[in-house]
Design an enzyme around this catalytic site. Structure first.
Site, short mmCIF file in Angstrom:
data_model
loop_
_atom_site.label_atom_id
_atom_site.label_comp_id
_atom_site.label_asym_id
_atom_site.label_seq_id
_atom_site.Cartn_x
_atom_site.Cartn_y
_atom_site.Cartn_z
N ARG A 2 23.61 53.81 40.86
CA ARG A 2 23.70 55.26 40.97
C ARG A 2 24.87 55.83 40.17
NH1 ARG A 2 20.50 56.87 46.06
NH2 ARG A 2 21.19 59.01 45.90
N TYR A 6 24.97 58.52 37.28
CA TYR A 6 24.89 59.92 37.69
C TYR A 6 26.15 60.33 38.44
CZ TYR A 6 22.70 64.18 39.56
OH TYR A 6 22.40 65.49 39.88
N LYS A 66 28.85 62.70 36.75
CA LYS A 66 29.11 64.05 37.28
C LYS A 66 30.58 64.21 37.65
CE LYS A 66 25.07 66.28 37.46
NZ LYS A 66 24.88 67.63 36.91
N ASN A 96 7.86 63.84 47.16
CA ASN A 96 7.04 62.67 47.53
C ASN A 96 6.27 62.91 48.82
OD1 ASN A 96 7.88 61.18 45.36
ND2 ASN A 96 8.77 59.51 46.53
N ARG A 129 19.69 63.65 55.48
CA ARG A 129 19.96 64.59 54.39
C ARG A 129 19.84 66.00 54.95
NH1 ARG A 129 20.90 60.34 52.41
NH2 ARG A 129 20.49 59.58 50.31
N PRO A 140 22.90 56.65 49.98
CA PRO A 140 23.87 57.14 50.98
C PRO A 140 23.22 57.31 52.35
CG PRO A 140 23.99 58.44 48.97
CD PRO A 140 22.78 57.56 48.84
N ARG A 178 24.52 62.83 54.55
CA ARG A 178 24.97 63.86 53.61
C ARG A 178 24.70 65.24 54.22
NH1 ARG A 178 22.10 63.54 48.31
NH2 ARG A 178 23.43 61.77 47.83
N1 UDP Z 1 13.35 58.70 50.38
C1 UDP Z 1 12.34 58.16 51.18
N2 UDP Z 1 11.08 58.15 50.67
C2 UDP Z 1 10.77 58.64 49.43
C3 UDP Z 1 11.81 59.19 48.64
C4 UDP Z 1 13.10 59.19 49.14
O1 UDP Z 1 12.55 57.71 52.31
O2 UDP Z 1 9.58 58.60 49.06
C5 UDP Z 1 14.73 58.74 50.95
C6 UDP Z 1 15.81 58.17 50.04
O3 UDP Z 1 15.94 56.79 50.23
C7 UDP Z 1 17.03 58.95 50.52
C8 UDP Z 1 16.47 60.31 50.96
O4 UDP Z 1 15.07 60.10 51.15
O5 UDP Z 1 17.61 58.34 51.64
C9 UDP Z 1 16.66 61.42 49.95
O6 UDP Z 1 16.20 60.93 48.71
P1 UDP Z 1 16.12 61.84 47.40
O7 UDP Z 1 15.74 60.92 46.28
O8 UDP Z 1 15.27 63.04 47.63
O9 UDP Z 1 17.58 62.40 47.18
P2 UDP Z 1 19.06 61.77 47.25
O10 UDP Z 1 19.69 62.55 48.35
O11 UDP Z 1 19.00 60.31 47.59
O12 UDP Z 1 19.64 62.03 45.93
#
Ligand code: UDP
Length: 310
Positions: free
Chosen positions: A140, A143, A147, A188, A209, A271, A274
């Site tokens: 990761r 990115y 940033k 997704n 999240r 993570p 958040r």
């Molecule tokens: N996630 C999930 N299924 C998916 C896509 C993402 O469970 O099909 C989880 C991912 O592992 C993370 C959270 O959802 O814990 C948010 O993922 P996203 O990629 O949207 O954003 P991030 O906050 O990780 O940048």
């Protein structure tokens, strides 16, 4: 005002183009179309105040504008990991190019940073004073560290040349104009639910999240753009906090889908938590997000239904 938006054909960028055009601004939309989409901006093509510039931010440019908003960088986890060296270049070379253009013109720059600068945070919720828990060698990092470096570069332009800078740290945002295949959890789950296929929860789904609807994020960006004497970095997002498993259930109930939930491997360095501390945004910008999660998700579900032709 003539506003240059780098990454203007992306999810946030194209929504911001619309907001600025509606406010009567002239918009110069720059994009290399790596993750930006022509579909997102096609409605502006006959607008006299809209101009499209195909350019990659990691290459220098010379474009006249009164204000620059930098959004150019692949932002979803699968996309920014596709070509990590390019992601780092977009962040680092990109911000140098933006700042050099701004220095020549003597104009302000608003840069969109990210909650990813906090890495896998051990402080929850995250205030701007928290300096983060970031691994420089992770998948990761292209990115996260890119940033973080961009923020450093901006502050050094300010210290060295007195540059007028403003920095937003964007937390998870969703809404119309997201790509259906960018791999983010919101897109997704909605696409899977609408297609009647399994919702893929990564890990045990207990990570959380907080989700912000696009119009609330734009309100914050506009408040910062128009603010005087406030640089940030400032968190923007919403405080609605969900475990991913509960979020999957919410999407199932709002779509009325019969899809099942399946568990997949947790991506490396995902993570665990958040959520933004929004005190600084509230104090300095009067920012407070307005769109509740159900309303925002329903609008996003309608958008995806149309986009998928359902
Ligand atoms: N996630 C999930 N299924 C998916 C896509 C993402 O469970 O099909 C989880 C991912 O592992 C993370 C959270 O959802 O814990 C948010 O993922 P996203 O990629 O949207 O954003 P991030 O906050 O990780 O940048």
């Amino acid at each position: 005002m003539k506003v240059l938006i780098t990454g203007g054909a992306g999810f946030i960028g194209s929504n911001l183009c619309e907001r600025l055009l509606n406010e009567g601004d002239e918009v110069l939309c720059m994009d290399n179309f790596f993750t930006g989409s022509k579909e997102n901006i096609k409605e502006f093509k006959d607008n006299y105040n809209f101009e499209l510039i195909r350019h990659d931010i990691s290459e220098p440019f010379n474009i006249e504008a009164d204000f620059i908003i930098n959004l150019a960088c692949p932002a979803s986890v699968p996309f920014y990991q596709k070509n990590p060296l390019k992601t780092m270049k977009d962040n680092v070379f990109g911000i140098f190019n933006v700042m050099e253009n701004a220095r020549r013109l003597n104009v302000p720059v608003l840069h969109t940073s990210t909650s990813e600068v906090y890495g896998s945070p051990s402080v929850h919720p995250q205030p701007e004073t928290y300096s983060g828990n970031v691994n420089p060698t992770s998948i990761r990092s292209c990115y996260d560290e890119g940033k973080r470096a961009a923020e450093t570069i901006m502050f050094d332009y300010r210290r060295t040349y007195g540059a007028d800078i403003k920095i937003v740290r964007v937390f998870n945002t969703y809404g119309p104009k997201m790509l259906e295949d960018d791999g983010r959890v919101v897109s997704n789950f909605i696409v899977q639910a609408l297609k009647g296929i399994d919702l893929t929860v990564y890990g045990d789904g207990k990570q959380n999240r907080s989700f912000c609807y696009i119009s609330d994020l734009l309100d914050g960006i506009m408040l910062l753009k128009d603010s005087k004497n406030f640089t940030g970095p400032v968190n923007l997002g919403n405080t609605y906090e969900f475990t991913i498993i509960d979020f999957a259930k919410l999407v199932l109930s709002l779509t009325g889908s019969k899809s099942k939930i399946v568990f997949k491997e947790l991506p490396k360095d995902d993570p665990i938590q958040r959520r933004p501390d929004l005190s600084l945004a509230k104090e300095n910008l009067g920012y407070s997000p307005k769109v509740d999660i159900e309303t925002g998700l329903k609008l996003t579900i309608e958008y995806f239904k149309k986009r998928l032709g359902l």
